[in-house]
Design a protein around this motif. Sequence first.
Motif, PDB file in Angstrom:
ATOM      1  N   PHE A 186       0.538  -1.029   0.025  1.00 42.54           N
ATOM      2  CA  PHE A 186       0.192  -0.263  -0.114  1.00 42.54           C
ATOM      3  C   PHE A 186       0.859   0.696   0.224  1.00 42.54           C
ATOM      4  O   PHE A 186       0.808   2.155  -1.221  1.00 42.54           O
ATOM      5  CB  PHE A 186      -1.023  -0.160   1.112  1.00 42.54           C
TER       6      PHE A 186
ATOM      7  N   ASN B  75       2.888   1.158  -3.556  1.00 42.59           N
ATOM      8  CA  ASN B  75       1.917   2.209  -4.531  1.00 42.59           C
ATOM      9  C   ASN B  75       1.633   3.190  -4.014  1.00 42.59           C
ATOM     10  O   ASN B  75       2.341   4.007  -5.073  1.00 42.59           O
ATOM     11  CB  ASN B  75       1.324   1.399  -4.371  1.00 42.59           C
ATOM     12  N   ILE B  76       1.658   3.891  -2.903  1.00 45.61           N
ATOM     13  CA  ILE B  76       1.430   5.087  -3.243  1.00 45.61           C
ATOM     14  C   ILE B  76       2.190   6.497  -3.417  1.00 45.61           C
ATOM     15  O   ILE B  76       2.424   7.597  -3.895  1.00 45.61           O
ATOM     16  CB  ILE B  76       1.334   5.745  -1.263  1.00 45.61           C
TER      17      ILE B  76
ATOM     18  N   LYS C 111      -1.382   9.723   3.430  1.00 43.20           N
ATOM     19  CA  LYS C 111      -1.948   9.199   4.057  1.00 43.20           C
ATOM     20  C   LYS C 111      -2.662   7.441   4.084  1.00 43.20           C
ATOM     21  O   LYS C 111      -2.429   6.889   2.702  1.00 43.20           O
ATOM     22  CB  LYS C 111      -3.411   9.564   4.134  1.00 43.20           C
ATOM     23  N   ASP C 112      -2.477   6.763   5.541  1.00 38.64           N
ATOM     24  CA  ASP C 112      -3.635   5.476   4.635  1.00 38.64           C
ATOM     25  C   ASP C 112      -4.660   4.991   4.487  1.00 38.64           C
ATOM     26  O   ASP C 112      -5.454   5.909   4.582  1.00 38.64           O
ATOM     27  CB  ASP C 112      -2.995   4.523   6.307  1.00 38.64           C
ATOM     28  N   LYS C 113      -4.876   3.870   4.719  1.00 37.85           N
ATOM     29  CA  LYS C 113      -6.356   3.503   4.055  1.00 37.85           C
ATOM     30  C   LYS C 113      -7.395   3.703   5.038  1.00 37.85           C
ATOM     31  O   LYS C 113      -8.259   4.264   4.497  1.00 37.85           O
ATOM     32  CB  LYS C 113      -6.700   2.098   3.877  1.00 37.85           C
ATOM     33  N   LYS C 114      -6.718   4.006   6.619  1.00 37.94           N
ATOM     34  CA  LYS C 114      -7.272   4.833   8.158  1.00 37.94           C
ATOM     35  C   LYS C 114      -7.743   6.254   7.332  1.00 37.94           C
ATOM     36  O   LYS C 114      -8.443   6.454   8.561  1.00 37.94           O
ATOM     37  CB  LYS C 114      -7.705   4.060   8.575  1.00 37.94           C
ATOM     38  N   GLY C 115      -7.133   6.920   7.012  1.00 39.63           N
ATOM     39  CA  GLY C 115      -6.760   8.904   6.779  1.00 39.63           C
ATOM     40  C   GLY C 115      -5.604   8.841   7.676  1.00 39.63           C
ATOM     41  O   GLY C 115      -5.265  10.267   7.288  1.00 39.63           O
TER      42      GLY C 115
ATOM     43  N   ASN D 106       8.101  -0.992   5.367  1.00 41.48           N
ATOM     44  CA  ASN D 106       6.810  -0.290   5.416  1.00 41.48           C
ATOM     45  C   ASN D 106       7.662   0.866   6.705  1.00 41.48           C
ATOM     46  O   ASN D 106       7.801   2.125   6.708  1.00 41.48           O
ATOM     47  CB  ASN D 106       6.060  -0.435   6.146  1.00 41.48           C
TER      48      ASN D 106
END
Length: 247
Positions: free
Chosen positions: A3, A6-7, A49-53, A35
């Motif tokens: 994740f 990829n960002i 930001k991550d998937k949770k913001g 990571n």
Amino acid sequence: MNFIRNILKNSRSFDDGNFFLKLKDILGFKPRSQNLYIKAFTHRSMNIKDKKGNPINYERLEFVGDAMISSVIAAYLYEQVPHGDEGYLTKMRSKVVSREHLNELGKELNLIDLVQSRIPKSNFGNNIHGNLFEALVGAIYLDRGYKDCEKFLYNRVINPHVDIETLEGKVISYKSLLIEWCQKEKNTFDYDVYEDTGNDELKHFSVKLSINNKVVSKARATSKKKAEEKASKRAFFAFQKQITKHI
């Protein structure tokens, strides 16, 4: 792991493998959680930001690294200086983990070469070097645990840089030292600080340091704190014999 990577896929130093090759040379081992190390060198200006913001940058790792450095240095001093009381040990630890020293460590490892930022590196202040060092230590602890973190700090900080005798004579704040001396000797002191921009683009401050109502030093810098420290350093050398005799 995918994740975050990829960002940051447009970041060449992460994608081409150079980042992890350079990192391995610094660490002396291969990272388990890549990571964490990517995060340790991601500046907030990347605004990701991550998937949770939650923001992805090195600032939270700085917090962990700061605690780990203090912990390892405290344990080292406790073992090495059995005669030192709490006050002595606290002062000695402060000298090792001072912002100035952490900045030097970050520069020595060229950590700024690894940082990912939308801000030109030439625009960063000096503290970026120490911030990255703390974040790296935080990542090591979370990735490998206390023992490997301790080993890294011994290899990079304690063995090459920490000498008890040298530390005892090191001054980390001339202002604090001068005030302590003045208070012990019942000398009055006053820092008269005023804005002194002149023709400079950046705002400057000047300071007149008086002891017992007599101006003993003057200084000028880009912040009040820097100006006061510079004036204190000049005053320290003017009164060095008296100060070192009583401190």
